[in-house]
Design an enzyme around this catalytic site. Structure first.
Site, short mmCIF file in Angstrom:
data_model
loop_
_atom_site.label_atom_id
_atom_site.label_comp_id
_atom_site.label_asym_id
_atom_site.label_seq_id
_atom_site.Cartn_x
_atom_site.Cartn_y
_atom_site.Cartn_z
CG HIS A 27 -1.77 -1.28 1.27
ND1 HIS A 27 -3.33 -0.80 1.03
CD2 HIS A 27 -1.77 -2.28 1.51
CE1 HIS A 27 -3.93 -1.96 0.95
NE2 HIS A 27 -2.95 -2.76 1.23
CG ASP A 119 -5.41 2.08 1.66
OD1 ASP A 119 -6.34 1.36 1.92
OD2 ASP A 119 -4.38 1.69 1.07
CB ALA A 343 15.11 -8.72 -5.57
CG HIS A 360 2.31 -12.74 -3.52
ND1 HIS A 360 3.29 -12.12 -4.35
CD2 HIS A 360 1.73 -11.70 -2.90
CE1 HIS A 360 2.95 -10.83 -4.14
NE2 HIS A 360 2.39 -10.65 -3.24
CB SER A 365 3.84 -8.84 -7.46
OG SER A 365 4.65 -8.53 -6.63
CD GLU A 368 5.86 -3.97 -9.02
OE1 GLU A 368 6.88 -5.16 -8.74
OE2 GLU A 368 5.92 -2.99 -8.25
CG ASP A 384 -5.93 -8.65 -4.16
OD1 ASP A 384 -5.04 -9.14 -3.17
OD2 ASP A 384 -5.65 -7.52 -4.78
CD GLN A 385 -1.86 -12.69 -2.17
OE1 GLN A 385 -1.65 -13.96 -2.00
NE2 GLN A 385 -1.31 -11.98 -1.38
#
Length: 469
Positions: A27, A119, A343, A360, A365, A368, A384-385
């Site tokens: 976030h 948020d 990283a 995940h 991610s 990206e 939400d994954q």
């Protein structure tokens, strides 16, 4: 576009936008990226933040920082959903009074406050701001599809999709006909008190958006055209899809973990599209047994790899140390892979040596990976994954999802499919490159996200004008 940015200055003073993020990496990064974007358009920036996971102010010398007392850390538990939801609600309760005090003090000194961007999970703090005369904008750091799911949550509960007990009696691959393309397995089910907490959290987020002066969402039209249209039909406030924020504002991220930049040198010595990059984010966790299967699946694939093994990834392992890998793993993979604690992910994914991304499927991610144009191997954990993985695997068809019990043979086969020379790997990689191209078009001059940034700036200025009247 420069002229739009100049309108953020009035009477010799820069209009000021206030920010308050949830204190989690996934976030904080989008919030700082948005702050960087608006700062570049002429706004002054003040960041309110908790003491827990406080950002490093020295990395953002152009911004003002206001700490709000809250030191609580999430409980250590295997029930990630419950402890995360409880922590979010605790942030709201504990920060209400100190935030009111700090905001009131700022308003006594600062005349040109335009709005608070918070948020969407910080309803209490948005209510505080509105009570003091400050307009609010809600930032959603997830997908449009996820917020569409939030809006449908009461119906999904009534239909029994979200109760663990009822979901277990349904076929996991059964389509949720009321909310395609989701299946039963893509719904984050819970039971008892945890389901009640989820209902409270999600209801509050929807209320926060509806009570705000607009929704800012980190996605882009070419990725979620139908989902954004659905949001606009269902909401009475304007929706600004201005993502991917990390592309608009690449230098504005604020990592809470120390990044091992030496992995970039390691990648420099690898061939094009040869390396599997593996990272499961800052909050997701796995069992010790899953770590073993993951390790041997990677080893047996024969592919070069860069693996992020952060402390706390494995449930039950010491949280201050990276989890130990199985005996024989290092000998089997010597010279072929490297393991780091954290990283610089955006730079890693942009590196030409990276050919696939095991993730995940947290939304940051996922975005990206999309913008890097690499196929994704998805192993969602919570929240939400699962839905994000469904879009990667089924809607965009730029990756593969690993469901069910994790087995090294399944892992090895999936890696070989994604990175191999034949089909369907070639098609996956082609679609990933095409989606990357469409993302770049959206943030380019006169692209949909670029135009929506202009609309957002003008909207913020209109809120300022009404407040100053």
């Amino acid at each position: 576009m420069g002229s739009v940015g100049q309108t953020a200055t009035a009477t010799g003073h820069r209009r000021r936008v206030l920010f308050f993020s949830l204190p989690y990496q996934g976030h904080i990064n989008p919030m700082f990226q948005l702050a960087g974007l608006l700062h570049a358009r002429g706004f002054a920036v003040t960041v309110f933040h908790t003491h827990f996971n406080a950002p490093d102010a020295s990395q953002h010398p152009a911004y003002d920082f206001v700490p709000v007392q809250f030191d609580g850390t999430p409980a250590d538990s295997a029930d990630t959903v419950r402890v995360t939801v409880e922590h979010v609600l605790a942030v709201n309760r504990a920060c209400e009074a100190p935030f009111r005090e700090r905001l009131a003090a700022l308003l006594e000194e600062e005349e040109e406050v335009a709005c608070l961007v918070a948020d969407a999970h910080l309803l209490t703090l948005m209510d505080v701001a509105r009570g003091l005369g400050v307009p609010t904008l809600a930032l959603r750091t997830g997908s449009a599809a996820c917020f569409r799911w939030f809006m449908a949550f009461p119906m999904l509960c009534d239909k029994g999709y979200l109760s663990s007990e009822e979901a277990e009696s349904q076929e996991p691959d059964m389509l949720v006909t009321e909310l395609p393309p989701y299946r039963v397995r893509d719904m984050p089910s819970a039971s008892g008190a945890t389901l009640g907490l989820m209902r409270e959290l999600i209801s509050r987020a929807v209320t926060a958006v509806n009570a705000s002066s607009g929704l800012i969402i980190n996605t882009f039209d070419a990725l979620e055209t139908d989902e954004l249209a659905s949001l606009r039909r269902g909401l009475a406030v304007p929706v600004f899809d201005i993502g991917p924020l990390h592309v608009h504002s690449p230098a504005a991220s604020s990592s809470l973990l120390r990044q091992d930049r030496g992995c970039l040198d390691w990648l420099d010595a690898r061939g094009p599209a040869s390396v599997l990059y593996v990272s499961f984010g800052s909050l997701a966790s796995m069992s010790a047994a899953d770590l073993v299967e993951t390790a041997w699946g990677i080893a047996n694939s024969g592919r070069p790899f860069l693996w992020v093994l952060r402390p706390g990834l494995v449930r039950g392992a010491p949280p201050s140390q990276p989890p130990p890998l199985p005996d024989g793993f290092h000998a089997e993979t010597r010279g072929r892979g490297t393991v780091v604690s954290w990283a610089p992910q955006e730079e890693v994914l942009a590196h030409p040596a990276v050919g696939a991304f095991w993730t995940h499927c947290g939304w940051n991610s996922t975005l990206e990976g999309v913008c890097a144009g690499v196929p994704m191997l998805c192993r969602p954990c919570f929240g939400d994954q699962m839905g994000n993985a469904r879009y990667v695997d089924h809607v965009w068809r730029t990756g593969l999802a690993l469901h069910g019990e994790l087995e090294r043979g399944k892992v090895e086969a999936a890696i070989s499919t994604m990175m191999g020379a034949g089909e369907p790997g070639t098609a996956l990689r082609g679609r990933a490159r095409d989606l990357c191209r469409r993302a770049a078009e959206c943030v380019a001059k006169a692209g949909s996200s670029d135009l929506n940034v202009d609309k957002l700036v003008n909207h913020i200025m209109s809120l300022t004008s009404r407040r100053c009247q």
